[in-house]
Every structure is written in C-alpha cells, then in structure tokens.
Design an enzyme around this catalytic site. Sequence first.
Site, PDB file in Angstrom:
ATOM      1  N   CYS A 224       0.812  -1.217   0.000  1.00  0.00           N
ATOM      2  CA  CYS A 224       0.000   0.000   0.000  1.00  0.00           C
ATOM      3  C   CYS A 224       0.849   1.272   0.000  1.00  0.00           C
ATOM      4  O   CYS A 224       0.316   2.364  -0.212  1.00  0.00           O
ATOM      5  CB  CYS A 224      -0.964  -0.016   1.175  1.00  0.00           C
ATOM      6  SG  CYS A 224      -2.118  -1.383   1.035  1.00  0.00           S
TER       7      CYS A 224
ATOM      8  N   HIS B  81      -3.556   6.910   2.058  1.00  0.00           N
ATOM      9  CA  HIS B  81      -3.880   5.589   1.513  1.00  0.00           C
ATOM     10  C   HIS B  81      -5.252   5.178   2.050  1.00  0.00           C
ATOM     11  O   HIS B  81      -5.569   5.405   3.221  1.00  0.00           O
ATOM     12  CB  HIS B  81      -2.809   4.576   1.925  1.00  0.00           C
ATOM     13  CG  HIS B  81      -3.218   3.186   1.602  1.00  0.00           C
ATOM     14  ND1 HIS B  81      -3.569   2.805   0.330  1.00  0.00           N
ATOM     15  CD2 HIS B  81      -3.382   2.084   2.391  1.00  0.00           C
ATOM     16  CE1 HIS B  81      -3.920   1.531   0.347  1.00  0.00           C
ATOM     17  NE2 HIS B  81      -3.822   1.074   1.581  1.00  0.00           N
TER      18      HIS B  81
ATOM     19  N   ASN C  41      -9.987  -0.669  -0.886  1.00  0.00           N
ATOM     20  CA  ASN C  41      -8.535  -0.540  -0.871  1.00  0.00           C
ATOM     21  C   ASN C  41      -7.961  -1.144  -2.163  1.00  0.00           C
ATOM     22  O   ASN C  41      -7.966  -2.364  -2.335  1.00  0.00           O
ATOM     23  CB  ASN C  41      -7.979  -1.274   0.369  1.00  0.00           C
ATOM     24  CG  ASN C  41      -6.472  -1.163   0.479  1.00  0.00           C
ATOM     25  OD1 ASN C  41      -5.798  -0.669  -0.421  1.00  0.00           O
ATOM     26  ND2 ASN C  41      -5.931  -1.645   1.584  1.00  0.00           N
TER      27      ASN C  41
END
Length: 333
Positions: A111, A252, A282
């Site tokens: 990520c 993020h 995500n």
Amino acid sequence: MPATITAISHFLPSDIIDNSYFEKYLDTSDEWIIARTGIKERRFLKEGATSDLIVPAAQKLFKDYNINPEEIDTIIVATVTPDHMFPNTAAVVQHKLGMKNVWGFDISAACSGFLFALRTACSLVESGTSKKVLLCGADKMTSIMDLNDRATAVLFGDGAGVCLIEMSDDPNMGLIDHILHIDGDGGRYLKQIAGGSFKPASHETVDNKEHYIFQDGQNVFKAAVKGMADVSVEIMERNNLTHEDIAYLVPHQANLRIISATADRMGLNPEKVMINIQKFGNTTAATIPICLSEWYSQGKIKKGDNIVLSGFGAGFTWGAILLRWNMNQRGLI
Ligand code: ACO
C-alpha cells in the site's frame, strides 16, 4: 530542481460490487463493513490482469494531455499483483502500449507502493537519468483475495492510477520532501505466505489457501494508525507547515478510521482530506493516484497547493511525501 507530476489519470473496472454482494454468502453485514472500514462499494476486474488496469489509464493519459508515448523513456509499476513474477509488469505494459524507447521495472511496497515509486521516479528525473517517467500504481487485488474470508474479502478492490513525472519548471514546486520507512518485523502480520522462493506453490500451499492475503487486522491497524499519523505530522513540522498551509491530505485508503486518526493528528478539517474508500475500497498501490486524479479532474487542486501523501502497508512499509502541486504546466484545466 525537483521533479513533478505533469499529467494524471486513472482507470477503474465497471463492475461495481456493493456490500450486499457479501451479505448473500458471508456472515457479514453492510452495517459492520461501513462502521469498521467506511467501504460501501468496490470494483472488481472480471477478466484480465493488472496490466489491463494500467493500459486504459495510460491511454486516457496520452489522449487527455496529448502526450506522444514515444517520448516516454521509463515505466515504473508499483504493484503487489504483477501479471507474472517475471517478466515485470512494466515490460507487459510497454508491449501492450507499443512503446519503443523505454526501460522500466516494478516496485513492490504494497500500500506504500505509489509513494516509494513516486520518490524513485522523481529521483531518476532529478538525476538526469530519465526525462519522462510513466509512473503507474495498480493492483488487481481480487487475484489474491479469498472471497470466502470475511476478514479480507470486503476490504479490497481493483484499480489503477498513472501519471507522468518530469522536471518541474519551478524550483519551489514538485516533490519537496519525503519520509519513507520499511520494517520487516511487520511482515508476520500482513503477507502472501506462499508463491515466492520461501514457499513455492504446491498442492499443500493451495489447499492451505496460502496464496491469498493473510492479515492480522488488529495488529496492522494499530501500526498503521501510529505510522501514518507520525510521518504525516513529521513532514508538516519539518517543513514549517501548519494545518492552514496544507491544501490536502491524500491518505492511503485502507480504513476510514485510520484516515480520520491521521487527519485529526494533523489538525485538518474533513474537507482537506481526500476520501474515496466508500466507492473503491482498498486498491493498494492505486489508492493515492486515483484520489489525486479524481480531485484534479474535478478542478479541486490548484497550482501551488501543498499536498501531503501518506500511506502504510505490508512490510511494514510506510511514509509521507510533500508535493507542491505544479500542474497547469500542461493546462488541463
Ligand atoms: N463482517 C463481520 N464481522 C467481521 C468481519 C466482517 N467482514 N471481519 C471480521 N469480523 C469480526 C471478527 O471475526 C471479530 O469477531 P470476534 O470478536 O468474534 O473475534 C470482530 O469482527 C472484530 O475483528 P477485528 O479484526 O478486531 O476488527 P477490526 O475492528 O480490527 O477491523 C479491519 C478489521 C477492518 C481489517 C481493521 O483491523 C483494519 O483496517 N486493519 C488495517 C488494514 C490495513 O491498513 N492494511 C494495510 C494496507 S493493506 C496492504 O498493504 C496490502
């Protein structure tokens, strides 16, 4: 002179999966998913690989900004879902786009992948090694998700964000500062256990579902809240910026609670925080460039805006980047 983003675009698959999809066959609920994560929908790519998310985003970038792909000399792909272990996805993208004059490589930082790749791309440009870098953050997370595991299935989606990195035309604009970290001690909490040289694929690894995402959510959550907030505040303080000087935090998008904790520590009002987790979940390396692309295309980012990018992911990997936005160089808006 710093390097800077001079063009940006993104691509999301058209298949929208809302929380009711999981309610039909998992012991979960729309209420739990929204309350614990902030996610309402995500996009799943039914056919194709990570490169098939990048290619349409890159084609849109070339068209929207009238970029000749032959002028691009480097491709960097941040991903943990490469089309293959090798060749690299950068080569697959080069081939699919028919680009002739490039070299390139993939970066694996989960990520935090876009942050690590952005710093790398800017360094290549600032050193004179590259002039124009096609920087891609993309993941087909559905290729490593166990759709029967309620603890991870509801969290992720597929998507890609791409941008062009070139030298800035202003010494005060572009990538101003970075703080990037890795700590392998966190590897035990978030990993793809098998498929690498540590544990090659076998009947046993497939039976044990070791090719899917393994995550100890609580331990990752605690580390992410602290890690993202710490670096975001540190990058503000060491650049003498207060919350009033920051136009946007681009966090993020893993969990709305992690995002809110980071924004609170920075003293930012909600309108200064880019959030699209409710629509896309995500998408790992793609979340930050998708946010930037969405907000820029809606005319919400101005030249000179101070923007803090911040992320946390498997590794552990984490960090923050301070950008002073320098688009209008290409005059999209
Ligand atoms: N629906 C209903 N219940 C669920 C679900 C679900 N989808 N998933 C888990 N639960 C249950 C658990 O089984 C547990 O039940 P129990 O109390 O009976 O044991 C309960 O909910 C609480 O589980 P927790 O894991 O403690 O839930 P938490 O509040 O921590 O939320 C989450 C889980 C959303 C995963 C959170 O921990 C998180 O966001 N972690 C960080 C994720 C992250 O930032 N990852 C890094 C980036 S990803 C990358 O790098 C690839």
